[in-house]
Design a protein around this motif. Structure first.
Motif, PDB file in Angstrom:
ATOM      1  N   LEU A   1     -51.484  28.353 -46.717  1.00 50.30           N
ATOM      2  CA  LEU A   1     -51.089  28.971 -45.673  1.00 50.30           C
ATOM      3  C   LEU A   1     -50.235  28.373 -44.781  1.00 50.30           C
ATOM      4  CD1 LEU A   1     -49.935  31.581 -43.913  1.00 50.30           C
ATOM      5  CD2 LEU A   1     -52.326  31.594 -43.184  1.00 50.30           C
ATOM      6  N   ALA A   2     -51.330  27.066 -44.028  1.00 49.23           N
ATOM      7  CA  ALA A   2     -50.604  26.046 -43.254  1.00 49.23           C
ATOM      8  C   ALA A   2     -49.418  25.429 -43.692  1.00 49.23           C
ATOM      9  CB  ALA A   2     -51.979  25.225 -43.094  1.00 49.23           C
ATOM     10  N   LYS A   3     -49.314  25.379 -44.855  1.00 48.99           N
ATOM     11  CA  LYS A   3     -48.196  24.544 -45.457  1.00 48.99           C
ATOM     12  C   LYS A   3     -46.764  24.998 -44.830  1.00 48.99           C
ATOM     13  CE  LYS A   3     -50.308  21.824 -49.005  1.00 48.99           C
ATOM     14  NZ  LYS A   3     -50.596  21.460 -50.393  1.00 48.99           N
ATOM     15  N   THR A   4     -46.935  26.613 -44.806  1.00 49.77           N
ATOM     16  CA  THR A   4     -45.737  27.322 -44.649  1.00 49.77           C
ATOM     17  C   THR A   4     -45.571  27.577 -43.177  1.00 49.77           C
ATOM     18  OG1 THR A   4     -47.072  29.508 -44.438  1.00 49.77           O
ATOM     19  CG2 THR A   4     -46.483  28.832 -46.686  1.00 49.77           C
ATOM     20  N   LEU A   5     -46.377  26.944 -42.272  1.00 48.99           N
ATOM     21  CA  LEU A   5     -45.955  27.238 -40.795  1.00 48.99           C
ATOM     22  C   LEU A   5     -45.301  25.900 -40.096  1.00 48.99           C
ATOM     23  CD1 LEU A   5     -49.635  29.086 -40.274  1.00 48.99           C
ATOM     24  CD2 LEU A   5     -47.391  30.102 -40.788  1.00 48.99           C
ATOM     25  N   LYS A   6     -44.718  26.194 -39.058  1.00 51.29           N
ATOM     26  CA  LYS A   6     -44.148  25.159 -38.490  1.00 51.29           C
ATOM     27  C   LYS A   6     -45.128  24.505 -37.656  1.00 51.29           C
ATOM     28  CE  LYS A   6     -39.565  26.939 -38.161  1.00 51.29           C
ATOM     29  NZ  LYS A   6     -38.271  27.463 -36.976  1.00 51.29           N
ATOM     30  N   ASP A   7     -46.084  25.185 -36.904  1.00 50.87           N
ATOM     31  CA  ASP A   7     -46.952  24.623 -36.091  1.00 50.87           C
ATOM     32  C   ASP A   7     -48.599  25.360 -36.458  1.00 50.87           C
ATOM     33  OD1 ASP A   7     -48.634  23.296 -34.101  1.00 50.87           O
ATOM     34  OD2 ASP A   7     -47.332  23.736 -32.490  1.00 50.87           O
ATOM     35  N   PRO A   8     -48.939  24.803 -37.422  1.00 46.67           N
ATOM     36  CA  PRO A   8     -50.293  25.483 -38.159  1.00 46.67           C
ATOM     37  C   PRO A   8     -51.293  25.752 -36.834  1.00 46.67           C
ATOM     38  CG  PRO A   8     -49.390  24.124 -39.658  1.00 46.67           C
ATOM     39  CD  PRO A   8     -48.666  23.449 -38.575  1.00 46.67           C
ATOM     40  N   ALA A   9     -51.396  24.653 -35.960  1.00 46.19           N
ATOM     41  CA  ALA A   9     -52.408  24.543 -35.029  1.00 46.19           C
ATOM     42  C   ALA A   9     -52.447  25.555 -34.043  1.00 46.19           C
ATOM     43  CB  ALA A   9     -52.329  23.346 -34.377  1.00 46.19           C
ATOM     44  N   LYS A  10     -51.071  26.427 -33.986  1.00 51.08           N
ATOM     45  CA  LYS A  10     -50.980  27.466 -32.892  1.00 51.08           C
ATOM     46  C   LYS A  10     -50.711  28.651 -33.837  1.00 51.08           C
ATOM     47  CE  LYS A  10     -48.472  24.486 -29.298  1.00 51.08           C
ATOM     48  NZ  LYS A  10     -47.670  24.229 -28.510  1.00 51.08           N
ATOM     49  N   GLU A  11     -50.392  28.645 -34.932  1.00 52.52           N
ATOM     50  CA  GLU A  11     -50.026  29.646 -35.504  1.00 52.52           C
ATOM     51  C   GLU A  11     -51.058  30.438 -36.537  1.00 52.52           C
ATOM     52  OE1 GLU A  11     -45.694  29.565 -37.228  1.00 52.52           O
ATOM     53  OE2 GLU A  11     -45.656  27.684 -36.376  1.00 52.52           O
ATOM     54  N   MET A  12     -51.808  29.549 -37.156  1.00 50.20           N
ATOM     55  CA  MET A  12     -52.961  29.895 -38.208  1.00 50.20           C
ATOM     56  C   MET A  12     -53.589  31.004 -37.465  1.00 50.20           C
ATOM     57  SD  MET A  12     -53.087  28.319 -41.183  1.00 50.20           S
ATOM     58  CE  MET A  12     -54.985  28.391 -41.836  1.00 50.20           C
ATOM     59  N   GLY A  13     -54.004  31.233 -36.156  1.00 48.00           N
ATOM     60  CA  GLY A  13     -54.744  32.227 -35.897  1.00 48.00           C
ATOM     61  C   GLY A  13     -54.197  33.586 -35.646  1.00 48.00           C
ATOM     62  N   ASP A  14     -52.895  33.648 -35.910  1.00 54.75           N
ATOM     63  CA  ASP A  14     -52.055  34.860 -35.576  1.00 54.75           C
ATOM     64  C   ASP A  14     -52.348  35.521 -37.081  1.00 54.75           C
ATOM     65  OD1 ASP A  14     -51.321  34.375 -33.063  1.00 54.75           O
ATOM     66  OD2 ASP A  14     -49.409  33.331 -33.938  1.00 54.75           O
ATOM     67  N   HIS A  15     -52.517  35.009 -38.342  1.00 55.05           N
ATOM     68  CA  HIS A  15     -52.520  35.482 -39.422  1.00 55.05           C
ATOM     69  C   HIS A  15     -53.923  36.016 -40.118  1.00 55.05           C
ATOM     70  CE1 HIS A  15     -48.943  33.074 -39.306  1.00 55.05           C
ATOM     71  NE2 HIS A  15     -48.441  33.694 -40.493  1.00 55.05           N
ATOM     72  N   ASN A  16     -53.776  37.162 -40.836  1.00 54.83           N
ATOM     73  CA  ASN A  16     -54.772  37.573 -41.580  1.00 54.83           C
ATOM     74  C   ASN A  16     -54.598  36.924 -42.999  1.00 54.83           C
ATOM     75  OD1 ASN A  16     -55.761  39.644 -39.936  1.00 54.83           O
ATOM     76  ND2 ASN A  16     -53.734  40.814 -40.483  1.00 54.83           N
ATOM     77  N   LEU A  17     -55.577  36.554 -43.789  1.00 52.17           N
ATOM     78  CA  LEU A  17     -55.827  35.940 -45.143  1.00 52.17           C
ATOM     79  C   LEU A  17     -56.437  36.606 -45.996  1.00 52.17           C
ATOM     80  CD1 LEU A  17     -54.101  33.726 -46.557  1.00 52.17           C
ATOM     81  CD2 LEU A  17     -55.978  32.284 -45.566  1.00 52.17           C
ATOM     82  N   VAL A  18     -56.060  37.043 -47.052  1.00 56.94           N
ATOM     83  CA  VAL A  18     -56.925  37.795 -48.275  1.00 56.94           C
ATOM     84  C   VAL A  18     -56.511  37.145 -49.574  1.00 56.94           C
ATOM     85  CG1 VAL A  18     -56.977  40.302 -49.212  1.00 56.94           C
ATOM     86  CG2 VAL A  18     -56.427  40.030 -46.807  1.00 56.94           C
ATOM     87  N   VAL A  19     -57.353  37.365 -50.204  1.00 65.29           N
ATOM     88  CA  VAL A  19     -57.542  36.750 -51.612  1.00 65.29           C
ATOM     89  C   VAL A  19     -58.236  37.921 -52.588  1.00 65.29           C
ATOM     90  CG1 VAL A  19     -58.335  35.086 -53.403  1.00 65.29           C
ATOM     91  CG2 VAL A  19     -57.726  34.490 -51.353  1.00 65.29           C
TER      92      VAL A  19
END
Length: 239
Positions: A185-203
């Motif tokens: 997921l982090a690889k898809t984001l422009k600024d993972p440090a700021k954007e990761m927290g906004d995302h849900n993640l499911v497997v």
């Protein structure tokens, strides 16, 4: 854990950790794992000291368990999840699925098990935890219909699930192996440090036409909507 699905039962069983108003302590899970489980295992089911996580039965649901790191990692927004040296907790959660199966009439089919992490604004606890539980019947039907339309690159899932418009990715293999969903997921984001927290993640486990694998889902969380929404804590698909 989503705001819409409060940890009432879990919190009630650990009242010594709480203060008024009820459920105000966002560190309940951390205190359970750090103060109790790493010392004596109970109330956790198990503690893996080598790989730095514990498994805890959530009091909600017939079979739901939580994988919780034994190191302080707040959640999706944590910089630790961007470090390749951090253990692959999703792979661990899949490996521990027997904790769910043991509480059901029969083992879940591969495409019936889900692993979910809620976005920062869609949770009540500030310690990373992966919900390991049954996929809802509706979510399972959607993913079964869409499975072979999902490719090796992130793309919008054709159908919504529980109100979520997910982006999906296919991963092949019996296990997740070296594939780390957090890093993917982090690889898809422009600024993972700021954007990761906004995302849900499911497997979710999957049976593709060309063999076993996984479907990875993510979205930017709408208010109160977590990745856990794809799960059914009553495990109706086992009935």
């Amino acid at each position: 854990m989503t705001f819409s699905r409060r940890v009432t039962a879990l919190a009630a069983s650990f009242l010594p950790f709480l203060f008024a108003p009820a459920f105000a302590d966002s560190d309940v899970l951390w205190k359970i794992v750090h103060d109790k489980c790493v010392v004596q295992t109970a109330p956790c089911l198990s503690v893996n000291t080598n790989e730095h996580y514990a498994m805890l039965k959530d009091l909600r649901g017939v079979a739901q368990v939580l994988l919780i790191p034994t190191d302080k990692i707040t959640g999706m927004e944590s910089s630790a999840l961007l470090d390749p040296a951090t253990h692959n907790f999703f792979a661990d959660a899949w490996a521990e699925r027997a904790d769910v199966d043991a509480r059901l009439p029969h083992a879940l089919p591969r495409d019936g098990l889900s692993l979910a992490v809620n976005a920062q604004q869609a949770r009540s606890q500030n310690q990373l935890h992966i919900h390991v539980d049954c996929l809802s019947a509706d979510a399972r039907a959607v993913l079964k219909a869409d499975a072979d339309k999902i490719g090796a690159d992130w793309a919008p899932l054709p159908d919504t699930i529980a109100g979520h418009k997910f982006t999906a990715l296919r991963v092949k293999g019996e296990t997740l192996g070296d594939f780390n969903p957090f890093l993917a997921l982090a690889k898809t984001l422009k600024d993972p440090a700021k954007e990761m927290g906004d995302h849900n993640l499911v497997v979710v486990g999957a049976d593709f036409a060309d063999g076993p694998g996984f479907i990875v889902l993510t979205d930017v969380a709408a208010p109160g909507m977590g990745g856990e929404d794809v799960q059914d804590h009553s495990c109706a698909i086992t009935h």
